[in-house]
Scaffold this active site. Sequence first.
Site, PDB file in Angstrom:
ATOM      1  N   ARG A  18       0.871  -1.162   0.000  1.00 39.64           N
ATOM      2  CA  ARG A  18       0.000   0.000   0.000  1.00 39.64           C
ATOM      3  C   ARG A  18       0.906   1.208   0.000  1.00 39.64           C
ATOM      4  NH1 ARG A  18      -3.467  -2.509   4.491  1.00 39.64           N
ATOM      5  NH2 ARG A  18      -2.108  -1.325   5.849  1.00 39.64           N
ATOM      6  N   GLY A  44       0.714   3.930   1.523  1.00 43.55           N
ATOM      7  CA  GLY A  44       0.860   4.635   2.785  1.00 43.55           C
ATOM      8  C   GLY A  44       1.625   3.876   3.827  1.00 43.55           C
ATOM      9  N   CYS A  45       2.057   2.650   3.541  1.00 41.96           N
ATOM     10  CA  CYS A  45       2.701   1.847   4.572  1.00 41.96           C
ATOM     11  C   CYS A  45       3.859   1.089   3.970  1.00 41.96           C
ATOM     12  CB  CYS A  45       1.701   0.869   5.190  1.00 41.96           C
ATOM     13  SG  CYS A  45       2.435  -0.237   6.392  1.00 41.96           S
ATOM     14  N   GLY A  46       5.049   1.308   4.499  1.00 39.75           N
ATOM     15  CA  GLY A  46       6.215   0.642   3.945  1.00 39.75           C
ATOM     16  C   GLY A  46       6.569  -0.625   4.672  1.00 39.75           C
ATOM     17  N   CYS A  61       4.082  -3.095   5.463  1.00 43.94           N
ATOM     18  CA  CYS A  61       2.994  -4.050   5.367  1.00 43.94           C
ATOM     19  C   CYS A  61       3.538  -5.442   5.067  1.00 43.94           C
ATOM     20  CB  CYS A  61       2.038  -3.643   4.250  1.00 43.94           C
ATOM     21  SG  CYS A  61       1.392  -1.983   4.420  1.00 43.94           S
TER      22      CYS A  61
END
Length: 260
Positions: free
Chosen positions: A94, A96-98, A100
Amino acid sequence: MRQDVLTEVEDSVVEEAAVALVYNGISHAVMMASPSDLEDFALGFSLSEGIIASPAECYGIEVEYTPAGLTVQLEVASRAFMELKERRRTLAGRTGCGLCGVDSLDQVCRPQRVLAPARGFHVDGVRRALAAIGAEQHLTRRTGAAHAAAWCAMDGSLQLVREDVGRHNALDKVIGAMARGPARPGEGFFLITSRVSFEMAQKAIQAGVSALVGMSAPTLAAVELAEAAGMTLLAFARGRDFVCYTHPQQLGLDGDGQGA
């Protein structure tokens, strides 16, 4: 009485695609990304995530287009591939998230290098880069929905600029482009248009770059990581102003002594 009027206008919407990174035939990560500069992205991701230790361990990159999205096939050294299988993870990517899909805390807090001082890093160079970055954000101007990352010489001249819907992806693209060219990490700094998160600081440190400038806010984890690694971290960088969070002694000041 005023009445609302509907007006038909043309608009540009940013493109976003699923990009699968496949190492020696094994799928490792699927990220949502802007479908440009994918060779840079794949190489930069491989380096910043520690999958390969140097560009020499990547023997080839090929981008394949499929109805479901894009696949980037990487051929890497057997040493790197064996280590990758040992610490295998799947990133349900995603923008917005490194982190995940990371399946252990050890994978988050990887050992970091201690960087050499950012020699030649100066207020004037930071301000020059900030003044120049807007003109290079072509995707952002068209769509309003992209982040940019830049590799800047110490004098503030922009050497490499990449854009992506994901801030991590934009920085990975720059790291990959640096690795494919003559750029030397000790001779410049990163400028990012996003906030400075832990992952962004970690990627910059992994790339061996001793100074990171963010146009938005930092997180506490990023500040602590930068402090421990010897990286000079600037944030809230807009116009002529910024806040220096770590190692201010490495930042040269202008003539009146006002650095922020």
